[in-house]
Motif scaffolding. Structure first.
Motif, PDB file in Angstrom:
ATOM      1  N   THR A  24       0.835  -1.207   0.000  1.00 22.60           N
ATOM      2  CA  THR A  24       0.000   0.000   0.000  1.00 22.60           C
ATOM      3  C   THR A  24       0.869   1.257   0.000  1.00 22.60           C
ATOM      4  O   THR A  24       0.546   2.248  -0.661  1.00 22.60           O
ATOM      5  N   GLN A  83      -7.234   0.251  -0.990  1.00 24.22           N
ATOM      6  CA  GLN A  83      -7.487  -0.864  -0.070  1.00 24.22           C
ATOM      7  C   GLN A  83      -8.516  -0.446   0.975  1.00 24.22           C
ATOM      8  O   GLN A  83      -9.419  -1.207   1.303  1.00 24.22           O
ATOM      9  N   ASP A 112      -5.625  -1.931  -5.258  1.00 29.39           N
ATOM     10  CA  ASP A 112      -4.963  -2.366  -4.028  1.00 29.39           C
ATOM     11  C   ASP A 112      -5.891  -3.332  -3.299  1.00 29.39           C
ATOM     12  O   ASP A 112      -6.860  -2.919  -2.667  1.00 29.39           O
ATOM     13  N   GLU A 113      -5.577  -4.595  -3.388  1.00 28.67           N
ATOM     14  CA  GLU A 113      -6.380  -5.665  -2.788  1.00 28.67           C
ATOM     15  C   GLU A 113      -7.863  -5.546  -3.131  1.00 28.67           C
ATOM     16  O   GLU A 113      -8.704  -5.402  -2.247  1.00 28.67           O
TER      17      GLU A 113
HETATM   18 MG   LIG Z   1      -1.998  -2.768   2.014  1.00 29.42          MG
END
Ligand SMILES: [Mg+2]
Ligand SMILES: Nc1ncnc2c1ncn2[C@@H]1O[C@H](COP(=O)(O)OP(=O)(O)OP(=O)(O)O)[C@@H](O)[C@H]1O
Lengths: 264, 248
Positions: free
Chosen positions: B44, B84, B160-161
């Motif tokens: 991140t 995220q 991000d994820e």
């Molecule tokens: Mg992360």
């Protein structure tokens, strides 16, 4: 991080942030429109009509005014202060810490400076709206003289920028939301009470007058009252100068400080 | 063709802690590039530096030749970012979230409305059009975040994820979307802990651990190299990053 950089990073995109905040106010317009209109009516009833019955005429600038007339311009100034300072103090704090609004906006073409300038603009807009609403009520009660009272509108916008900048700085320095009680206790409440809002400062001890003249609200009250009484004069330009200088300084300091919390 | 994204000696310190310790990678046009690593590896942090939300402590990243240090605004016009951490605007409905967000990119209202409606259909959010964000399930929020990331027709998509916390159905739907966008030539950076996801979607990937790149290549190459072609990418991941818990 130098001055030139902060100024250069502010663009028209600040209005996108402004627009976002105004849109939120419009969604919840009932809670945003009614209080600024109703509050001054309460003040007029409590202080003007209630307390005013026991207060003799107040002499100001060589003339005698009844209490309600004296108080009315002070309420306009106070309304501008509260509505603009709380918008950034609590609003921006919540958007920063709880809602993560700024985290989302910072990855769009807005710079941190755009976001924060937009916050100050929307705070000022709230102050201007409140000032206009109260002026309207005061006018309906026959307590403002024209055309000089029209000066109050641009003045409210300017003072709104100033108080919104103060609010943003407080939001930027408070680790937790409860810490915001401190500027309320040390800054906002003293201003509310000792800026010539409820009584003239002439009768106060010299040190209180001096302290009051440092507080920004005093200068807003001075001009607002003179405008409402139809008695504007050249010496008020000093009050205006004080507000202009303080607005520019506080806006700069607030943006600079808040930027370090926005992009760590 | 020059790479779309180049990170060179990228570094980030949080005080004493070195979250990203000088990493280099390049992402080519049209590819899906994976950034894998255990919790706290620095994924991140890397993404935030790329999206100009975090100043660099050292090194540089360029997107289409623009440097994050010199032209963050130019870069941000090119990116679509799906973070995220959920940061949809809780003050607005689903549709209004997309409209307000598109304003930040100077997209005129009529066009923004058209794009928003198209994305809402594509991500199956039409039933929730007027609902506030707090009424959405976790899966719907992720879908809306993804839709929001596409509103400005980005050149590069940063995910991000994107599938963390989703049920298998929603996860598959996101995968489908990523594949679809790849077909249209969109360059994508994807971070994930789901190795299966990386194996399925990524053309190339790097594995980072404690802020450093420990391995890179295509999924196939890594399996060949570390397990002589037997086993899964997950086995490679565990072999390289160890079995102990992270970020504790
Ligand atoms: Mg992360
Ligand atoms: N704002 C911050 N201040 C201090 N340390 C931070 C900050 N943000 C992240 N870190 C630390 O930096 C390291 C990398 O964090 P990062 O969020 O980049 O990891 P990640 O790979 O995204 O992990 P995850 O898979 O859990 O999302 C971690 O040790 C984390 O604790």
């Amino acid at each position: 991080m130098n001055e030139a950089r902060i100024l250069r990073n502010i663009s028209y995109r600040a209005w996108h942030m402004w627009r976002r905040n105004i849109d939120v106010s419009l969604v919840t317009w009932k809670t945003n429109v009614v209080p600024p209109l109703l509050e001054p009516v309460l003040y007029i009833l409590a202080f003007g009509v209630g307390l005013g019955a026991y207060v003799q005429k107040i002499s100001f600038d060589g003339r005698a005014y009844d209490y309600l007339t004296f108080l009315a311009p002070g309420m306009i100034a106070v309304g501008v202060m509260f509505h603009s300072i709380f918008e950034t103090m609590y609003g921006a704090f919540i958007r920063l810490r709880y809602q993560k609004t700024f985290d989302a906006v910072i990855t769009t073409p807005l710079s941190a400076e755009d976001i924060l300038a937009g916050e100050i603009l929307s705070g000022a807009t709230k102050g201007l709206f409140a000032g206009t609403a109260i002026l309207l009520i005061v006018t309906l009660f026959g307590l403002a003289s024209y055309p000089s009272s029209l000066v109050i509108l641009p003045l409210a916008a300017l003072a709104g920028l100033m108080f919104a900048s103060f609010g943003l700085l407080f939001a930027a320095t408070a680790p937790y939301i409860d810490n915001l009680n401190l500027p309320i206790f040390l800054f906002i409440n003293p201003m509310f009470l000792f800026s010539g809002t409820f009584f003239p400062l002439d009768g106060m001890p010299a040190w209180i007058r001096l302290a009051a003249n440092i507080l920004p609200l005093t200068h807003l009250v001075n001009i607002t009252r003179a405008a409402a009484f139809g008695r504007l004069h050249a010496a008020l330009l000093w009050d205006l100068l004080y507000i202009v200088v303080l607005t520019a300084t506080m806006a700069y300091i607030a943006i600079r400080k808040m930027k370090t919390r926005l992009i760590k | 063709m020059p790479p779309v994204i180049t990170a060179s000696q990228l570094r980030k310190n949080y005080g004493e802690l070195c979250a990203v310790a000088g990493i280099d990678f390049e992402i080519n046009r049209g590819e899906c590039f994976g950034l894998l690593g255990p919790n706290g590896a620095g994924k991140t942090t890397t993404v935030k530096m790329l999206t100009c939300a975090l100043p660099l402590s050292g090194g540089d990243i360029t997107v289409e030749g623009l440097s994050v240090a010199k032209d963050p605004r130019g870069i941000k016009y090119l990116l679509g970012v799906c973070p995220q951490e959920m940061n949809l605007d809780p003050d607005f409905s689903v549709l209004k979230n997309l409209i307000v967000y598109s304003r930040y990119f100077d997209i005129p209202y009529a066009e923004a409305k058209g794009r928003a409606e198209e994305l809402i259909n594509r991500f199956h959010l039409h039933d929730k059009l007027d609902r506030p964000i707090e009424d959405l399930s976790g899966g719907l929020k992720k879908r809306l975040l993804m839709a929001r990331a596409l509103i400005n027709k980005p050149r590069v998509l940063i995910l991000d994820e994107p599938t963390t916390g989703l049920d298998p159905q929603s996860r598959r739907q996101i995968w489908e979307e990523v594949r679809e966008m790849k077909k249209h030539g969109l360059t994508t950076l994807l971070t994930t802990h789901y190795i299966e996801e990386a194996e399925l979607l990524c053309d190339r990937l790097v594995i980072i651990d404690a802020g450093k790149i420990v391995e890179q290549g295509t999924p196939r190459q890594l399996i060949e190299k570390h397990l002589e072609g037997k086993g899964s990418l997950e086995d490679v991941f565990l072999k390289l990053t160890g079995k102990h818990l992270r970020d504790e």
